[in-house]
Design a protein around this motif. Structure first.
Motif, PDB file in Angstrom:
ATOM      1  N   GLN A 197      30.194  36.784  43.096  1.00 41.06           N
ATOM      2  CA  GLN A 197      29.720  37.106  41.752  1.00 41.06           C
ATOM      3  C   GLN A 197      29.305  38.569  41.624  1.00 41.06           C
ATOM      4  O   GLN A 197      29.374  39.153  40.538  1.00 41.06           O
ATOM      5  N   THR A 198      28.902  39.178  42.728  1.00 40.26           N
ATOM      6  CA  THR A 198      28.422  40.568  42.661  1.00 40.26           C
ATOM      7  C   THR A 198      29.554  41.545  42.351  1.00 40.26           C
ATOM      8  O   THR A 198      29.292  42.667  41.924  1.00 40.26           O
ATOM      9  N   THR A 199      30.793  41.115  42.560  1.00 33.69           N
ATOM     10  CA  THR A 199      31.929  41.993  42.280  1.00 33.69           C
ATOM     11  C   THR A 199      32.858  41.386  41.228  1.00 33.69           C
ATOM     12  O   THR A 199      34.024  41.765  41.143  1.00 33.69           O
ATOM     13  N   ALA A 200      32.340  40.453  40.436  1.00 34.58           N
ATOM     14  CA  ALA A 200      33.198  39.723  39.492  1.00 34.58           C
ATOM     15  C   ALA A 200      32.762  39.947  38.054  1.00 34.58           C
ATOM     16  O   ALA A 200      31.566  40.006  37.752  1.00 34.58           O
ATOM     17  N   THR A 201      33.758  40.030  37.175  1.00 35.05           N
ATOM     18  CA  THR A 201      33.510  40.136  35.740  1.00 35.05           C
ATOM     19  C   THR A 201      34.309  39.073  35.011  1.00 35.05           C
ATOM     20  O   THR A 201      35.511  38.911  35.250  1.00 35.05           O
ATOM     21  N   LEU A 202      33.638  38.347  34.147  1.00 37.16           N
ATOM     22  CA  LEU A 202      34.263  37.339  33.298  1.00 37.16           C
ATOM     23  C   LEU A 202      34.754  38.012  32.021  1.00 37.16           C
ATOM     24  O   LEU A 202      33.973  38.632  31.304  1.00 37.16           O
ATOM     25  N   ILE A 203      36.059  37.874  31.758  1.00 38.20           N
ATOM     26  CA  ILE A 203      36.662  38.473  30.574  1.00 38.20           C
ATOM     27  C   ILE A 203      37.094  37.358  29.624  1.00 38.20           C
ATOM     28  O   ILE A 203      38.007  36.593  29.931  1.00 38.20           O
ATOM     29  N   THR A 204      36.429  37.243  28.485  1.00 41.71           N
ATOM     30  CA  THR A 204      36.836  36.266  27.478  1.00 41.71           C
ATOM     31  C   THR A 204      37.793  36.952  26.512  1.00 41.71           C
ATOM     32  O   THR A 204      37.416  37.899  25.816  1.00 41.71           O
ATOM     33  N   THR A 206      40.896  50.214  36.943  1.00 42.73           N
ATOM     34  CA  THR A 206      41.310  50.960  38.130  1.00 42.73           C
ATOM     35  C   THR A 206      40.683  50.437  39.425  1.00 42.73           C
ATOM     36  O   THR A 206      41.190  50.717  40.511  1.00 42.73           O
ATOM     37  N   GLU A 207      39.588  49.678  39.330  1.00 40.62           N
ATOM     38  CA  GLU A 207      38.911  49.190  40.531  1.00 40.62           C
ATOM     39  C   GLU A 207      39.216  47.728  40.829  1.00 40.62           C
ATOM     40  O   GLU A 207      38.671  47.151  41.767  1.00 40.62           O
ATOM     41  N   MET A 208      40.092  47.117  40.064  1.00 36.21           N
ATOM     42  CA  MET A 208      40.401  45.696  40.222  1.00 36.21           C
ATOM     43  C   MET A 208      41.211  45.454  41.497  1.00 36.21           C
ATOM     44  O   MET A 208      42.203  46.123  41.744  1.00 36.21           O
ATOM     45  N   THR A 209      40.787  44.483  42.316  1.00 31.28           N
ATOM     46  CA  THR A 209      41.525  44.108  43.520  1.00 31.28           C
ATOM     47  C   THR A 209      42.078  42.690  43.451  1.00 31.28           C
ATOM     48  O   THR A 209      43.078  42.373  44.083  1.00 31.28           O
ATOM     49  N   HIS A 210      41.403  41.818  42.686  1.00 30.62           N
ATOM     50  CA  HIS A 210      41.822  40.428  42.531  1.00 30.62           C
ATOM     51  C   HIS A 210      41.775  40.049  41.048  1.00 30.62           C
ATOM     52  O   HIS A 210      40.765  40.307  40.378  1.00 30.62           O
ATOM     53  N   LEU A 211      42.859  39.447  40.585  1.00 27.78           N
ATOM     54  CA  LEU A 211      42.962  39.051  39.181  1.00 27.78           C
ATOM     55  C   LEU A 211      43.174  37.548  39.111  1.00 27.78           C
ATOM     56  O   LEU A 211      44.122  37.013  39.683  1.00 27.78           O
ATOM     57  N   TRP A 212      42.282  36.852  38.420  1.00 27.42           N
ATOM     58  CA  TRP A 212      42.310  35.391  38.308  1.00 27.42           C
ATOM     59  C   TRP A 212      42.824  35.028  36.921  1.00 27.42           C
ATOM     60  O   TRP A 212      42.286  35.457  35.904  1.00 27.42           O
ATOM     61  N   VAL A 213      43.884  34.195  36.879  1.00 31.26           N
ATOM     62  CA  VAL A 213      44.664  33.984  35.659  1.00 31.26           C
ATOM     63  C   VAL A 213      44.941  32.487  35.468  1.00 31.26           C
ATOM     64  O   VAL A 213      45.273  31.797  36.436  1.00 31.26           O
ATOM     65  N   PRO A 214      44.851  31.957  34.242  1.00 30.54           N
ATOM     66  CA  PRO A 214      45.183  30.545  34.023  1.00 30.54           C
ATOM     67  C   PRO A 214      46.682  30.284  34.127  1.00 30.54           C
ATOM     68  O   PRO A 214      47.498  31.139  33.783  1.00 30.54           O
ATOM     69  N   LEU A 215      47.029  29.091  34.576  1.00 26.04           N
ATOM     70  CA  LEU A 215      48.428  28.684  34.701  1.00 26.04           C
ATOM     71  C   LEU A 215      49.023  28.168  33.390  1.00 26.04           C
ATOM     72  O   LEU A 215      50.214  27.910  33.310  1.00 26.04           O
ATOM     73  N   ALA A 216      48.194  28.003  32.381  1.00 21.18           N
ATOM     74  CA  ALA A 216      48.638  27.483  31.072  1.00 21.18           C
ATOM     75  C   ALA A 216      49.171  26.059  31.177  1.00 21.18           C
ATOM     76  O   ALA A 216      50.083  25.671  30.452  1.00 21.18           O
ATOM     77  N   ILE A 217      48.582  25.274  32.075  1.00 16.79           N
ATOM     78  CA  ILE A 217      48.924  23.859  32.179  1.00 16.79           C
ATOM     79  C   ILE A 217      48.581  23.177  30.857  1.00 16.79           C
ATOM     80  O   ILE A 217      47.516  23.390  30.299  1.00 16.79           O
ATOM     81  N   MET A 235      37.229  44.510  43.239  1.00 13.89           N
ATOM     82  CA  MET A 235      36.578  43.838  42.108  1.00 13.89           C
ATOM     83  C   MET A 235      37.404  42.648  41.653  1.00 13.89           C
ATOM     84  O   MET A 235      38.628  42.725  41.565  1.00 13.89           O
ATOM     85  N   ASN A 236      36.743  41.542  41.392  1.00 10.03           N
ATOM     86  CA  ASN A 236      37.378  40.345  40.863  1.00 10.03           C
ATOM     87  C   ASN A 236      37.291  40.350  39.345  1.00 10.03           C
ATOM     88  O   ASN A 236      36.207  40.504  38.770  1.00 10.03           O
ATOM     89  N   LEU A 237      38.429  40.151  38.697  1.00  5.87           N
ATOM     90  CA  LEU A 237      38.472  40.047  37.242  1.00  5.87           C
ATOM     91  C   LEU A 237      38.912  38.633  36.892  1.00  5.87           C
ATOM     92  O   LEU A 237      40.011  38.203  37.262  1.00  5.87           O
ATOM     93  N   LEU A 238      38.046  37.890  36.208  1.00  6.75           N
ATOM     94  CA  LEU A 238      38.305  36.498  35.864  1.00  6.75           C
ATOM     95  C   LEU A 238      38.737  36.423  34.414  1.00  6.75           C
ATOM     96  O   LEU A 238      37.915  36.550  33.501  1.00  6.75           O
ATOM     97  N   LEU A 239      40.035  36.237  34.172  1.00  7.41           N
ATOM     98  CA  LEU A 239      40.547  36.172  32.808  1.00  7.41           C
ATOM     99  C   LEU A 239      40.381  34.759  32.256  1.00  7.41           C
ATOM    100  O   LEU A 239      40.910  33.797  32.811  1.00  7.41           O
ATOM    101  N   SER A 240      39.677  34.659  31.152  1.00  8.09           N
ATOM    102  CA  SER A 240      39.396  33.380  30.511  1.00  8.09           C
ATOM    103  C   SER A 240      39.942  33.428  29.092  1.00  8.09           C
ATOM    104  O   SER A 240      39.572  34.315  28.318  1.00  8.09           O
ATOM    105  N   ALA A 241      40.832  32.504  28.756  1.00  7.33           N
ATOM    106  CA  ALA A 241      41.370  32.503  27.396  1.00  7.33           C
ATOM    107  C   ALA A 241      40.244  32.364  26.380  1.00  7.33           C
ATOM    108  O   ALA A 241      40.186  33.094  25.390  1.00  7.33           O
TER     109      ALA A 241
END
Length: 239
Positions: A27-34, A119-130, A1-7
């Motif tokens: 997108q079928t395995t992705a969740t947008l987290i605000t 527990t099912e997360m395989t990929h975590l997408w994170v901002p670099l804080a540029i 599962m892809n977890l997209l962390l959005s500030a």
């Protein structure tokens, strides 16, 4: 599962909107987290809106974007920088020690507790804080200070539109400073670029034409002749 962390509402649309349209992220395995879901910043909708009104506007836009690109959505409900006593917008980019932020402890603990439950997360997408936006910094620090499972892949994305203010060399230096050795990956979104820009209109309360111009600038300067997004891959935290 892809977890997209959005500030904030809009960060994923800005920074990975093309990758999502291209299918680079399923997108079928992705969740947008605000993460910082409550705030006052809706300057192009209702500048004098209350926290409840502004937060509702931003959340409605976020849900509309998630539906448009086929993402699941979840909010962590934290208050953003507009609720934490900063005197002006400029000051949110100049914090030299993130621990001085009045919401640092709560923010980091909330983010890490949430990650512990995935527990099912395989990929975590994170901002670099540029560009050092304090909300983005807190999110990045929470992830970097979190004890991740060895098999988790963490992918760091460039914060757009803020990356457009920086020179490319400065961004590479920033990456080395904040996460160490990482491999850059270029995503050609030339065919998806106009649709990405169109989707940014969903966030009408907060996206300006100047912001759009920074999106165009950064996308077109990395590889001449193409529009791209760039991410940085690191197999596991601590490497």
């Amino acid at each position: 599962m892809n977890l997209l962390l959005s500030a904030h509402a809009d960060d994923i649309a800005y920074s990975l909107g093309g990758a999502l349209l291209k299918g680079y992220i399923s997108q079928t395995t992705a969740t947008l987290i605000t993460v910082f879901q409550r705030g006052l910043y809706v300057p192009y909708a209702r500048p004098e809106a209350s926290v409840e009104e502004a937060s509702a506007i931003r959340n409605t836009e976020d849900l509309a974007y998630a539906a448009k690109v086929g993402l699941k959505h979840k909010g962590l409900g934290l208050g953003d920088v507009t609720l934490r006593g900063y005197p002006d917008l400029d000051s949110i980019f100049t914090v030299t020690d993130y621990r001085q932020d009045p919401g640092a402890v709560e923010s980091i603990e909330t983010i890490q507790s949430f990650l512990n439950e995935q527990t099912e997360m395989t990929h975590l997408w994170v901002p670099l804080a540029i560009c050092n936006h304090i909300d983005h910094v807190l999110l990045l620090k929470a992830v970097l200070g979190w004890k991740a499972k060895p098999e988790l892949e963490v992918i760091f994305y460039e914060d757009i539109p803020y990356a457009g203010f920086e020179e490319l060399d400065s961004i590479e230096t920033w990456v080395q400073q904040v996460i160490g050795s990482a491999e850059a990956e270029i995503i050609d979104i030339s065919e998806q670029f106009e649709e990405k820009l169109k989707n940014l209109e969903i966030y009408a309360s907060q996206v300006s034409q100047d912001d759009i111009e920074l999106v165009k600038l950064h996308a077109r300067r990395i590889v001449p002749g193409l529009a791209v997004e760039r991410v940085w891959r690191k197999k596991r935290l601590g490497e």
